[in-house]
Design a protein around this motif. Structure first.
Motif, mmCIF file in Angstrom:
data_model
loop_
_atom_site.group_PDB
_atom_site.id
_atom_site.type_symbol
_atom_site.label_atom_id
_atom_site.label_comp_id
_atom_site.label_asym_id
_atom_site.label_seq_id
_atom_site.Cartn_x
_atom_site.Cartn_y
_atom_site.Cartn_z
ATOM 1 N N LEU A 253 65.933 46.833 55.046
ATOM 2 C CA LEU A 253 64.718 47.465 54.516
ATOM 3 C C LEU A 253 64.856 48.983 54.512
ATOM 4 O O LEU A 253 64.461 49.649 53.542
ATOM 5 N N ARG A 254 65.409 49.536 55.581
ATOM 6 C CA ARG A 254 65.581 50.983 55.635
ATOM 7 C C ARG A 254 66.572 51.466 54.581
ATOM 8 O O ARG A 254 66.378 52.523 53.962
ATOM 9 N N GLN A 255 67.633 50.705 54.358
ATOM 10 C CA GLN A 255 68.601 51.067 53.324
ATOM 11 C C GLN A 255 67.951 51.055 51.939
ATOM 12 O O GLN A 255 68.171 51.970 51.132
ATOM 13 N N ASN A 256 67.145 50.035 51.679
ATOM 14 C CA ASN A 256 66.485 49.940 50.373
ATOM 15 C C ASN A 256 65.474 51.071 50.180
ATOM 16 O O ASN A 256 65.350 51.617 49.073
ATOM 17 N N LEU A 257 64.738 51.393 51.243
ATOM 18 C CA LEU A 257 63.798 52.508 51.149
ATOM 19 C C LEU A 257 64.537 53.819 50.890
ATOM 20 O O LEU A 257 64.092 54.653 50.090
ATOM 21 N N TYR A 258 65.650 54.004 51.558
ATOM 22 C CA TYR A 258 66.425 55.229 51.371
ATOM 23 C C TYR A 258 66.875 55.358 49.918
ATOM 24 O O TYR A 258 66.757 56.442 49.314
ATOM 25 N N ARG A 259 67.390 54.280 49.358
ATOM 26 C CA ARG A 259 67.845 54.328 47.963
ATOM 27 C C ARG A 259 66.698 54.651 47.021
ATOM 28 O O ARG A 259 66.830 55.470 46.104
ATOM 29 N N ALA A 260 65.567 54.006 47.235
ATOM 30 C CA ALA A 260 64.423 54.228 46.354
ATOM 31 C C ALA A 260 63.934 55.669 46.430
ATOM 32 O O ALA A 260 63.715 56.326 45.402
ATOM 33 N N LEU A 261 63.782 56.179 47.635
ATOM 34 C CA LEU A 261 63.264 57.535 47.803
ATOM 35 C C LEU A 261 64.265 58.592 47.347
ATOM 36 O O LEU A 261 63.889 59.591 46.718
ATOM 37 N N SER A 262 65.533 58.403 47.653
ATOM 38 C CA SER A 262 66.531 59.419 47.303
ATOM 39 C C SER A 262 66.827 59.436 45.806
ATOM 40 O O SER A 262 67.366 60.423 45.292
ATOM 41 N N ASN A 263 66.476 58.363 45.085
ATOM 42 C CA ASN A 263 66.703 58.297 43.640
ATOM 43 C C ASN A 263 65.426 58.473 42.823
ATOM 44 O O ASN A 263 65.459 58.384 41.589
ATOM 45 N N GLY A 264 64.302 58.683 43.481
ATOM 46 C CA GLY A 264 63.042 58.824 42.759
ATOM 47 C C GLY A 264 62.618 57.546 42.054
ATOM 48 O O GLY A 264 61.929 57.594 41.022
ATOM 49 N N ASP A 265 62.998 56.397 42.602
ATOM 50 C CA ASP A 265 62.718 55.093 41.981
ATOM 51 C C ASP A 265 61.403 54.553 42.543
ATOM 52 O O ASP A 265 61.396 53.821 43.531
#
Length: 527
Positions: free
Chosen positions: A377-389
């Protein structure tokens, strides 16, 4: 290259077996010369036990162990002092009777080591008095008393205040001996994690000086960067000092910045791998229960400002979570200032990524009862936030709150804890190394939180909906509030993409039911 003294707290073993020793003898000499009775509070694994063992060897006059150290030509080696050392860092007791047996055994160990032949009193308090007097008489020299981890048995029993209070009472009786036997004592030094209230526990000791927040002794435990660069250089060759500071530094005790010594040595021993070593020192089960019981609003960790009494106080029956977190090292000093009332105040912070990561994992488990999927979950949140998704962010947040079992909501008594949803979100966001800036209303009904990661800034508002049957709002009132108040204007010229994000949680469905967002429109061009 000297060996790293991991899990070694015996000064002689370190010095005789080519282990690394960061020289703290200048600070020790300064303390010994400053006052007769001193007390030091530091978090666990900061080197308190090694400090006491070093002092024992010093007072006993074992000069050979100090060759090459600062103090070797500044100490009177012809004068030796008998040392009584009570080490409460090992062993476990759960009530007053077990404490009495433990104290009696510690005193008996000292009697044997000192070579004293007398019939001890059965009562440990009288035995302690007897031991001090007999030691002075036998050696014709006043006694040095060292007490390590004085509060260990209290902290181990915080879940049962009755037991903790009984233990506290027993320790108070023991320490009162030090006042009565003052004429036989040359020097006293005590260490612990908490300041278990000098008034309650140490009232029997004359003029006990608390050096915990004394600039002269701020670096007596832990490592400074200068010490690491000069005395541990071989182990840390090629290290990025800013990165090391971000991970394992961040502590200060009204002096220079301090690195967690145990974490730095583990980092060096494990091929310089940046990871969280904090909870290898123990997990904070009681602290988590305390935060939950107080319905603690977790984002407040980012903006804590407290007074002296909060940092110093420790009452077994009325424990302030902030006090315990500071004294145990989960929070550290960030800034010291004089407030408008003319009183000294302190701004606190989570010291580094090591603590933030480890604590975040435990907060996620404690508040949301999510453990197995936490990393994914933390990895997915990181990807979403760091990519503006934003669509991916919405999907992950909905999934996270749907994962929380109903028993967790019941545990938090969600109707009484309006900050629960934001606290869970904070636990995740802060654990992916995002910058989190909270701003909340007094009643926690509407809560703003800015999250920064990479090239993106998310200005969020959390709103709770009380309706039994939820229907989507049009428009989203949380989003409208953000735009009307122009909360994102301060970030307009940051060079980063800014989003307004409105989140609505329904108290009856107990989940995230609506999330909408809009980018902050660029300023109109001037013609």
């Amino acid at each position: 290259m000297k060996k790293l003294p991991l899990a070694i707290e015996t000064f002689a073993e370190i010095r005789e077996n080519n282990y690394l020793y960061i020289d703290k003898t200048e600070q020790i000499l300064r303390m010994v010369q400053s006052a007769k009775a001193n007390f030091l509070s530091r978090p666990g694994r900061f080197g308190k036990s090694l400090l006491l063992d070093t002092m024992q060897q010093l007072f006993e006059g074992n000069q050979a162990l100090f060759e090459g150290l600062y103090i070797v030509n500044k100490w009177d080696w012809l004068t030796k002092y008998p040392v009584i050392k009570l080490d409460f860092s090992s062993g476990s007791v759960s009530n007053r009777e077990e404490l009495d047996r433990r104290m009696h055994q510690l005193l008996a160990n000292n009697q044997q080591r000192l070579g004293l032949e007398f019939v001890p009193c059965e009562d440990s308090i009288n035995y302690f008095e007897q031991l001090i007097r007999e030691t002075h008489h036998h050696y014709q020299q006043k006694v040095v008393v060292l007490l390590d981890e004085y509060d260990r048995n209290i902290l181990d029993n915080l879940n049962t205040p009755k037991s903790a209070n009984g233990i506290l009472s027993g320790l108070k009786g023991l320490y009162s001996v030090l006042k009565a036997q003052d004429a036989h004592i040359h020097f006293i030094f005590m260490t612990g994690i908490t300041k278990s209230t000098k008034v309650k526990l140490f009232s029997g000791i004359n003029q006990l000086v608390d050096i915990s927040l004394d600039q002269r002794f701020s670096d007596i435990c832990g490592f400074t960067q200068v010490e690491l660069e000069t005395q541990m250089a071989e182990h840390l060759s090629g290290v990025d000092w800013q990165q090391l500071r971000d991970w394992y530094g961040g502590y200060q005790f009204l002096g220079t910045e301090i690195f967690n010594p145990y974490a730095v040595m583990l980092f060096a021993a494990k091929d310089k791998q940046y990871r969280s070593y904090w909870f290898e020192t123990g997990r904070p089960s009681f602290l988590l229960r305390l935060l939950q019981r107080h319905r603690y609003f977790l984002p407040d960790f980012e903006q804590l400002e407290v007074s002296d009494d909060i940092l110093d106080s420790f009452d077994v029956e009325h424990i302030n979570p902030v006090t315990l977190m500071f004294q145990k090292g989960y929070l550290a000093l960030d800034k010291v200032y004089t407030d408008e009332l003319g009183e000294q105040s302190y701004k606190l912070k989570i010291p580094n990524r090591d603590v933030r990561s480890a604590l975040g994992n435990q907060l996620i488990a404690g508040y949301a009862s999510i453990e197995e999927e936490s990393k994914t979950l933390r990895q997915n949140l990181y990807r979403a936030l760091s990519n503006g998704d934003l669509p991916a962010l919405k999907h992950e947040l909905i999934y996270i709150f749907d994962l929380i079992p109903w028993r967790s909501y019941k545990l938090q008594i969600i109707e009484e804890f309006k900050g629960f949803y934001t606290s869970v979100a904070y636990a995740f966001f802060s654990n992916i190394n995002a910058t989190v800036i909270p701003e909340s209303t007094r009643n926690r009904v509407q809560i703003d939180m800015t999250v920064m990661l990479g090239d993106y800034i998310y200005v969020m508002e959390f709103k709770r909906d009380e309706r039994k049957e939820f229907t989507p709002f049009e428009p989203n009132p949380a989003l409208v509030q953000l735009k009307e108040k122009a909360y994102g204007e301060k970030y307009r010229h940051s060079g980063k993409t800014v989003f307004y994000v409105g989140l609505i949680f329904n108290s009856h469905e107990r989940r995230l039911v609506q999330m909408d967002w809009e980018p902050l429109e660029p300023s109109p061009s001037l013609s």
